[in-house]
Design a protein around this motif. Structure first.
Motif: not given
Length: 120
Positions: A10-31
């Motif tokens: 997203g949009l954030v001002q200088p000095g600000g914070s963001l938290r990104l997430s990334c979820a894996a799904s599907g045919s997963i045995f191990s990561i």
């Protein structure tokens, strides 16, 4: 097949914070290792941070002390906490993961990217 879905940009001002997430799904045995890269307009994609399956991390010099990568193995999810954001952090952020299948084939997958804009 494996899908990686990012969120949290997203949009954030200088000095600000963001938290990104990334979820894996599907045919997963191990990561194995998971990571975040970014690409700013007119520039090459660069590695921002990486975390191994054992929890070891490494960071680009430009983000050390400001960004923190972590993962939740139970949720197949990797996070990027970004603090003290600067205008030069503006980019599309991509997550990636090395995923192993039941047949022991390991492949690298990428998410579709999420825009981070740091601006006043």
């Amino acid at each position: 097949q494996v899908q990686l879905v990012e969120s949290g940009g997203g949009l954030v001002q200088p000095g600000g914070s963001l938290r990104l997430s990334c979820a894996a799904s599907g045919s997963i045995f191990s990561i194995g290792a998971m990571g975040w890269s970014r690409q700013a307009p007119g520039k090459q994609r660069e590695l921002v941070a990486r975390v191994t399956s054992g929890g070891s991390t490494n960071y680009a010099d430009s983000v050390k002390g400001r960004f923190t990568i972590s993962r939740d193995n139970a949720k197949n999810t990797v996070y990027l906490q970004m603090n003290s954001l600067k205008a030069e952090d503006t980019a599309v952020y991509y997550c990636n993961a090395i995923v192993g299948s039941m047949s022991s084939v390991w492949r690298e997958y990428w998410g579709q990217g999420t825009q981070v804009t740091v601006s006043s």
